[in-house]
Scaffold this motif. Structure first.
Motif, PDB file in Angstrom:
ATOM      1  N   UNK A   1       0.848  -1.188   0.000  1.00 37.28           N
ATOM      2  CA  UNK A   1       0.000   0.000   0.000  1.00 37.28           C
ATOM      3  C   UNK A   1       0.886   1.241   0.000  1.00 37.28           C
ATOM      4  N   UNK A   2       0.663   2.134  -0.937  1.00 32.80           N
ATOM      5  CA  UNK A   2       1.430   3.365  -1.002  1.00 32.80           C
ATOM      6  C   UNK A   2       0.808   4.393  -0.072  1.00 32.80           C
ATOM      7  N   UNK A   3       1.628   4.932   0.834  1.00 35.93           N
ATOM      8  CA  UNK A   3       1.145   5.869   1.832  1.00 35.93           C
ATOM      9  C   UNK A   3       1.340   7.317   1.389  1.00 35.93           C
ATOM     10  N   UNK A   4       0.542   8.195   1.980  1.00 33.77           N
ATOM     11  CA  UNK A   4       0.682   9.634   1.781  1.00 33.77           C
ATOM     12  C   UNK A   4       1.600  10.129   2.901  1.00 33.77           C
ATOM     13  N   UNK A   5       2.887  10.220   2.605  1.00 29.26           N
ATOM     14  CA  UNK A   5       3.888  10.481   3.638  1.00 29.26           C
ATOM     15  C   UNK A   5       4.213  11.963   3.776  1.00 29.26           C
ATOM     16  N   UNK A 293       6.786  -1.887   5.860  1.00 23.22           N
ATOM     17  CA  UNK A 293       5.788  -2.808   6.420  1.00 23.22           C
ATOM     18  C   UNK A 293       5.270  -2.280   7.756  1.00 23.22           C
ATOM     19  N   UNK A 294       6.186  -1.747   8.586  1.00 19.48           N
ATOM     20  CA  UNK A 294       5.780  -1.220   9.887  1.00 19.48           C
ATOM     21  C   UNK A 294       4.844  -0.022   9.732  1.00 19.48           C
ATOM     22  N   UNK A 295       5.156   0.875   8.824  1.00 19.66           N
ATOM     23  CA  UNK A 295       4.306   2.048   8.614  1.00 19.66           C
ATOM     24  C   UNK A 295       2.947   1.651   8.032  1.00 19.66           C
TER      25      UNK A 295
END
Length: 331
Positions: A1-5, A293-295
């Motif tokens: 899953x690509x996050x909005x960082x 993976x953690x995020x």
């Protein structure tokens, strides 16, 4: 899953540097963030402390907006007790008009400094804390150009293309409910208090009022992260940040970042040792291979893809490496 960082930048100073070098690092970090694909940059407000180089997140945000083209930039946050609602609304509208869709107004209720700093900021008058939510309501009225306490008063510039995003910063259920009630974003400071975190964020999502400032909820979770080639190195790199957190919890003015060896000298064998390692254990300590993976697990836990990352390191190259490792593995 690509996050909005996003990056939460406190412009940390180190024992080997000063405030000017910290601000230079902040500018360089912003340019790297723009280039590598971070979604946002948020600047913190601290007064009268050696640990952080910037006391004016709105000014730093303006500088960074002028040097970038894509990335969203904001405050995380403006400490509302120190300023009038009218003035906050004025410069928010100014940045929102020049950089439509890119400026984020993050607002907080914390003091932003110890007693003397708060008194100095408020012209030596005590602050009425019960007025914070009222002040938020005033800011929203000025931004939406609705009539308020001053019936004919406008906040220039008027007629913005779009309303700036607003995030209410907090770590408790009260802040979550206030953000939901007013229809604004909620930035949950998990790095300060992860206990009952999901209860707070679920309350925000369930109580969100679609008829207020915006018609859709916006949940952000802020976490403290350290990434290095090994877990042990990442853990030691985070010692300075953990020690600053310890000082803040003890209501002591945080000092500039110390190297790990000096932190050990200050905490090992003292009454602070247990609390220090408890703070450290709540941080995200990972390698480049494991951090994504953690995020993702944190994003799933809180039900959001918007993760704000705080990383304060004694060596600037270790801080940069953490952010680069995070964005490189965000796929």
């Amino acid at each position: 899953m690509k996050l909005k960082l996003g990056i939460l930048d406190q412009s940390p100073t180190s024992m080997s540097g000063n405030a000017l070098s910290a601000l230079t690092h902040s500018i360089n970090l912003a340019l790297m963030a723009e280039e590598t694909g971070f979604h946002s940059l948020m600047y913190a407000e601290h007064h009268g402390v050696e640990a952080y180089g910037s006391s004016s997140p709105e000014l730093l945000a303006a500088i960074i907006l002028s040097k970038t083209k894509r990335i969203k930039v904001g405050t995380a946050g403006i400490m509302m007790r120190n300023y009038s609602a009218y003035k906050i609304a004025e410069w928010t509208k100014l940045l929102g008009s020049i950089y439509p869709g890119r400026f984020i107004l993050g607002l907080g209720k914390a003091p932003g400094g110890l007693k003397d700093a708060v008194m100095a900021l408020n012209n030596h008058k005590p602050v009425v804390l019960s007025s914070m939510e009222t002040k938020l309501e005033e800011i929203i009225r000025f931004l939406k150009e609705e009539k308020g306490v001053y019936e004919n008063l406008i906040a220039q510039p008027t007629h913005l293309e779009q309303l700036p995003e607003i995030f209410w910063l907090g770590s408790g259920i009260t802040s979550a409910s206030e953000a939901a009630k007013h229809g604004i974003g909620y930035s949950f400071a998990a790095f300060m208090n992860s206990e009952n975190g999901t209860e707070n964020t679920e309350a925000y999502l369930q109580q969100f009022d679609l008829t207020q400032y915006t018609s859709s909820s916006s949940l952000q979770v802020a976490v403290a992260v350290s990434v290095a080639e090994t877990i042990e190195k990442a853990r030691r790199n985070a010692y300075g940040m953990a020690y600053q957190f310890l000082q803040s919890r003890q209501l002591v003015s945080p000092e500039a970042l110390f190297p790990p060896e000096m932190v050990e000298q200050k905490v090992l064998g003292t009454q602070d040792e247990k609390e220090f390692f408890s703070i450290l254990d709540r941080m995200i300590i990972e390698t480049p291979q494991s951090v994504s993976v953690r995020l993702e697990h944190i994003a799933e836990q809180y039900g959001t893809d918007d993760i704000l990352v705080l990383s304060n390191m004694y060596r600037e190259e270790d801080r940069i490496n953490t952010y680069q490792s995070i964005i490189k593995n965000n796929t």
